[in-house]
Design a protein around this motif. Structure first.
Motif, PDB file in Angstrom:
ATOM      1  N   UNK A   1      55.706  83.149  61.112  1.00  0.00           N
ATOM      2  CA  UNK A   1      55.210  81.791  60.932  1.00  0.00           C
ATOM      3  C   UNK A   1      55.984  81.191  59.761  1.00  0.00           C
ATOM      4  N   UNK A   2      56.953  80.328  60.070  1.00  0.00           N
ATOM      5  CA  UNK A   2      57.787  79.726  59.036  1.00  0.00           C
ATOM      6  C   UNK A   2      57.239  78.335  58.740  1.00  0.00           C
ATOM      7  N   UNK A   3      56.929  78.111  57.475  1.00  0.00           N
ATOM      8  CA  UNK A   3      56.260  76.871  57.065  1.00  0.00           C
ATOM      9  C   UNK A   3      56.877  76.349  55.772  1.00  0.00           C
ATOM     10  N   UNK A   4      56.374  75.225  55.303  1.00  0.00           N
ATOM     11  CA  UNK A   4      56.699  74.686  53.983  1.00  0.00           C
ATOM     12  C   UNK A   4      55.396  74.223  53.339  1.00  0.00           C
ATOM     13  N   UNK A   5      55.432  74.029  52.037  1.00  0.00           N
ATOM     14  CA  UNK A   5      54.229  73.579  51.322  1.00  0.00           C
ATOM     15  C   UNK A   5      53.816  72.164  51.706  1.00  0.00           C
ATOM     16  N   UNK A   6      54.793  71.314  52.004  1.00  0.00           N
ATOM     17  CA  UNK A   6      54.501  69.906  52.271  1.00  0.00           C
ATOM     18  C   UNK A   6      54.116  69.632  53.721  1.00  0.00           C
ATOM     19  N   UNK A   7      54.183  70.623  54.585  1.00  0.00           N
ATOM     20  CA  UNK A   7      53.938  70.433  56.020  1.00  0.00           C
ATOM     21  C   UNK A   7      52.434  70.418  56.331  1.00  0.00           C
ATOM     22  N   UNK A   8      51.930  69.253  56.694  1.00  0.00           N
ATOM     23  CA  UNK A   8      50.493  69.131  56.983  1.00  0.00           C
ATOM     24  C   UNK A   8      50.105  69.867  58.270  1.00  0.00           C
ATOM     25  N   UNK A   9      51.006  69.904  59.253  1.00  0.00           N
ATOM     26  CA  UNK A   9      50.706  70.633  60.488  1.00  0.00           C
ATOM     27  C   UNK A   9      50.680  72.139  60.245  1.00  0.00           C
ATOM     28  N   UNK A  10      51.489  72.604  59.310  1.00  0.00           N
ATOM     29  CA  UNK A  10      51.468  74.031  58.954  1.00  0.00           C
ATOM     30  C   UNK A  10      50.110  74.395  58.357  1.00  0.00           C
ATOM     31  N   UNK A  11      49.646  73.582  57.419  1.00  0.00           N
ATOM     32  CA  UNK A  11      48.337  73.835  56.796  1.00  0.00           C
ATOM     33  C   UNK A  11      47.222  73.747  57.829  1.00  0.00           C
ATOM     34  N   UNK A  12      47.343  72.799  58.739  1.00  0.00           N
ATOM     35  CA  UNK A  12      46.322  72.652  59.776  1.00  0.00           C
ATOM     36  C   UNK A  12      46.271  73.902  60.661  1.00  0.00           C
ATOM     37  N   UNK A  13      47.440  74.456  61.012  1.00  0.00           N
ATOM     38  CA  UNK A  13      47.453  75.693  61.805  1.00  0.00           C
ATOM     39  C   UNK A  13      46.822  76.836  61.025  1.00  0.00           C
ATOM     40  N   UNK A  14      47.148  76.935  59.738  1.00  0.00           N
ATOM     41  CA  UNK A  14      46.580  78.007  58.916  1.00  0.00           C
ATOM     42  C   UNK A  14      45.061  77.896  58.817  1.00  0.00           C
ATOM     43  N   UNK A  15      44.550  76.697  58.662  1.00  0.00           N
ATOM     44  CA  UNK A  15      43.126  76.486  58.459  1.00  0.00           C
ATOM     45  C   UNK A  15      42.317  76.489  59.756  1.00  0.00           C
ATOM     46  N   UNK A  16      42.883  75.941  60.836  1.00  0.00           N
ATOM     47  CA  UNK A  16      42.107  75.773  62.061  1.00  0.00           C
ATOM     48  C   UNK A  16      42.453  76.764  63.170  1.00  0.00           C
ATOM     49  N   UNK A  17      43.700  77.142  63.297  1.00  0.00           N
ATOM     50  CA  UNK A  17      44.115  77.985  64.426  1.00  0.00           C
ATOM     51  C   UNK A  17      44.152  79.460  64.045  1.00  0.00           C
ATOM     52  N   UNK A  18      44.759  79.773  62.905  1.00  0.00           N
ATOM     53  CA  UNK A  18      44.868  81.169  62.484  1.00  0.00           C
ATOM     54  C   UNK A  18      43.548  81.731  61.965  1.00  0.00           C
ATOM     55  N   UNK A  19      42.477  80.970  62.060  1.00  0.00           N
ATOM     56  CA  UNK A  19      41.158  81.467  61.666  1.00  0.00           C
ATOM     57  C   UNK A  19      40.258  81.729  62.874  1.00  0.00           C
ATOM     58  N   UNK A  20      40.740  81.458  64.057  1.00  0.00           N
ATOM     59  CA  UNK A  20      39.952  81.687  65.285  1.00  0.00           C
ATOM     60  C   UNK A  20      39.978  83.174  65.635  1.00  0.00           C
ATOM     61  N   UNK A  21      38.805  83.695  65.938  1.00  0.00           N
ATOM     62  CA  UNK A  21      38.650  85.129  66.165  1.00  0.00           C
ATOM     63  C   UNK A  21      39.590  85.684  67.246  1.00  0.00           C
ATOM     64  N   UNK A  22      39.726  84.984  68.379  1.00  0.00           N
ATOM     65  CA  UNK A  22      40.567  85.504  69.467  1.00  0.00           C
ATOM     66  C   UNK A  22      42.047  85.524  69.071  1.00  0.00           C
ATOM     67  N   UNK A  23      42.468  84.562  68.259  1.00  0.00           N
ATOM     68  CA  UNK A  23      43.853  84.532  67.773  1.00  0.00           C
ATOM     69  C   UNK A  23      44.067  85.670  66.771  1.00  0.00           C
ATOM     70  N   UNK A  24      43.137  85.823  65.851  1.00  0.00           N
ATOM     71  CA  UNK A  24      43.224  86.892  64.846  1.00  0.00           C
ATOM     72  C   UNK A  24      43.301  88.256  65.516  1.00  0.00           C
TER      73      UNK A  24
END
Length: 155
Positions: free
Chosen positions: A48-71
């Protein structure tokens, strides 16, 4: 006083596991750890390649990478590496030392390892790379993926 302390300790032992229920997380590892793990037990890698300023990256980290089936899917099948493309740290990976060209983190100044991993592609974040057990690129997505899209990409 002794009884209160015993009750407190007993209640902490009883309720502590419940406080952490549902807080499973992806086992993110570093490139150095990945190098060792691939040598011992080859497995597919998810980058997962991201940057600090990327709002979509943060959104994936907070909303998608926290879903049980994805984890569960990621932790069972992949070594997962989260990597800041603008990092300035030195990385030892694959018998090479990757040094940043800049000492200070700057927007648009990408680490040489990020450049190598993206193999001439545009720098679009987030970039999600799926690599086989020999660390060869299988597929790449360079956009925000919702949970269904990411799950399909990982399957």
């Amino acid at each position: 006083m002794k009884h209160i302390r015993k009750i407190y300790v007993m209640s902490m032992m009883l309720f502590y596991p419940l406080c952490h229920f549902g807080q499973e997380r992806i086992n993110w590892i570093s490139f150095e750890q990945l190098d060792s793990l691939l040598a011992v037990e080859p497995r597919e890698t998810l980058l997962f390649i991201h940057t600090d300023w990327c709002s979509y990256c943060r959104k994936m980290e907070q909303e998608i990478f926290t879903k049980r089936e994805i984890i569960e899917l990621i932790n069972q099948r992949y070594y997962a590496v989260k990597y800041d493309a603008e990092s300035t740290e030195e990385i030892v990976f694959d018998n090479s030392i990757w040094k940043s060209l800049s000492r200070k983190k700057k927007v648009g100044k990408y680490h040489p390892l990020a450049v190598q991993l993206l193999q001439g592609k545009q720098f679009v974040f987030p970039s999600i790379l799926r690599l086989d057990s020999k660390f060869h690129l299988k597929s790449i997505r360079q956009k925000y993926l919702n949970s269904k899209e990411l799950y399909a990409f990982l399957e």
